[in-house]
Design a protein around this motif. Sequence first.
Motif, short mmCIF file in Angstrom:
data_model
loop_
_atom_site.label_atom_id
_atom_site.label_comp_id
_atom_site.label_asym_id
_atom_site.label_seq_id
_atom_site.Cartn_x
_atom_site.Cartn_y
_atom_site.Cartn_z
N GLY A 161 -10.60 -7.98 -10.69
CA GLY A 161 -10.32 -8.25 -12.13
C GLY A 161 -8.65 -8.30 -12.44
O GLY A 161 -7.91 -8.00 -11.40
N ASP A 162 -8.39 -8.53 -13.80
CA ASP A 162 -7.02 -8.46 -14.14
C ASP A 162 -6.51 -7.24 -15.03
O ASP A 162 -7.32 -6.87 -15.85
N ALA A 163 -5.47 -6.52 -14.50
CA ALA A 163 -4.83 -5.35 -15.00
C ALA A 163 -4.75 -5.60 -16.46
O ALA A 163 -4.29 -4.48 -17.45
N TYR B 8 0.44 -5.32 -19.99
CA TYR B 8 -0.40 -4.34 -19.13
C TYR B 8 -0.06 -2.92 -20.05
O TYR B 8 -1.16 -2.44 -20.38
N ASN C 181 -0.01 1.92 -9.47
CA ASN C 181 0.87 1.66 -8.59
C ASN C 181 1.17 0.08 -8.82
O ASN C 181 0.67 -0.66 -7.79
N THR D 103 -5.69 3.47 -2.24
CA THR D 103 -5.05 4.56 -1.78
C THR D 103 -5.22 5.87 -2.97
O THR D 103 -5.52 6.86 -2.58
N ASP E 292 -8.55 -4.83 -9.01
CA ASP E 292 -7.37 -5.52 -8.18
C ASP E 292 -7.82 -6.91 -8.59
O ASP E 292 -8.86 -7.62 -8.42
N ARG E 293 -6.79 -8.02 -8.67
CA ARG E 293 -7.18 -9.32 -9.10
C ARG E 293 -7.27 -10.03 -7.54
O ARG E 293 -8.20 -10.99 -7.40
N GLN E 294 -6.96 -9.25 -6.45
CA GLN E 294 -7.18 -9.80 -4.92
C GLN E 294 -8.43 -9.52 -4.32
O GLN E 294 -8.63 -8.42 -4.09
N SER F 35 0.63 -1.12 0.01
CA SER F 35 0.07 0.07 -0.25
C SER F 35 0.82 1.36 -0.01
O SER F 35 1.85 1.34 0.68
N LEU F 36 0.50 2.12 -0.76
CA LEU F 36 1.40 3.43 -0.94
C LEU F 36 1.05 4.42 0.16
O LEU F 36 -0.17 4.47 0.53
N ALA G 94 -5.69 -1.27 -1.79
CA ALA G 94 -6.57 -0.91 -0.80
C ALA G 94 -7.20 0.27 -1.28
O ALA G 94 -7.95 1.25 -0.46
N PHE H 289 -4.44 -1.34 -10.69
CA PHE H 289 -3.65 -2.13 -9.75
C PHE H 289 -4.05 -1.45 -8.12
O PHE H 289 -3.24 -1.00 -7.48
N CYS H 290 -5.43 -1.45 -7.96
CA CYS H 290 -5.61 -0.43 -6.79
C CYS H 290 -5.31 -0.94 -5.53
O CYS H 290 -5.48 -0.09 -4.45
#
Length: 334
Positions: free
Chosen positions: A241-243, A271, A256, A199, A217-219, A169-170, A197, A194-195
């Motif tokens: 989802g997948d970037a 990407y 990020n 930020t 985000d894929r997670q 996390s940024l 959490a 690639f979001c």
Amino acid sequence: MLVLVRTVTGLEQLAAEELAAAQHRVIDLSRRQLVIEPHDATVVTSPPRLADDLFLIHDAVPDPGHTRQALADAVPAIQLTGEPADFAVTASFQGRRNFNRYDIEDLVGERLRELTGGRYHSRREGVTPPVDRVDWRVVLDGKTLWVGRRPFAVPLHRREWRRHTVTGSLHPPVAAAIARLGRLAPGLQVLDPFCGAGTLLLEAHAVEPGATYRGIDRQPAAIAAARANTPYGAEIAWQEGDARQVRGSVDRILTNPPWDVRLGIGPLGPYLRQWRRVLRPDGLLVAIVNHEQAERIGGDAAWQILDEYDVAVAGQHPRILVAGLRQRGVTKVR
Ligand SMILES: C[S@@+](CC[C@H](N)C(=O)[O-])C[C@H]1O[C@@H](n2cnc3c(N)ncnc32)[C@H](O)[C@@H]1O
């Protein structure tokens, strides 16, 4: 009263621009630090988002230089008033010294105890000071020994919205810088593929609530964290989802990607190809990447680098790139 603004290495100039845009006058800029003459109290009520922290300057004396003895001789010149509260002191310095931060903290702490009648809590032995305390900040920048007091209960970089983080996390002030470089405006469509959490988009939304935001985000855990971090009323679409498989079209990609330190994504090529498809011709990509990724983007004929900033954050030295799409040799950004 002057104000000491601390920021992230590499973001000093951008922080100065943010402060100037809010009509505060920057009177000194050095590594990680700005001294400003605030236009008004908005510097506290609506503080700069690129700042790591901010302190009201209560006194300044000449930087005593290299030796501990010179420091001990200089500290009695500090003059200020304050209430007799529990307090802690955090110090930092530029350049080589024959003393450490705890020497500064304890010498200044003792002086502040004399001046305010408060109770000083040293950090030298690693003991955490009481939560309900006043925080003083001392910086020796090579010219001046600044003594400031934080007008907030917690450091400025700690955001109220941030309840959850994910690996990587940024740091919010860095996210705020990326949002600023994105030249956001009402109506623009903004994507973070690639979001994590959330930020970046949460910081972007805080400065430009009129844009439309989508984070991917894929997670599932990252999407859940981003949702939980979203303040009530802020409309941001968070999607698993997948970037590499993003649909639609957007005006801005703020992102990020993992830097291959704790998380990896392998080659950036797939990407970049996908983002090129979804970014409108006059759109902007603002990404914080490692140096290999930066070279990959810089060497890609489809992208034109418009600006770059080397920053130091979380023990890493990533680069913020601002890039546009080349169109027959022309880069148009709205
Ligand atoms: C560096 S973190 C982003 C952190 C985020 N900026 C924040 O502050 O929380 C990178 C994120 O990319 C996600 N990720 C990795 N590969 C991905 C892919 N192919 N598609 C979508 N997300 C991916 C990871 O799950 C991780 O949450």
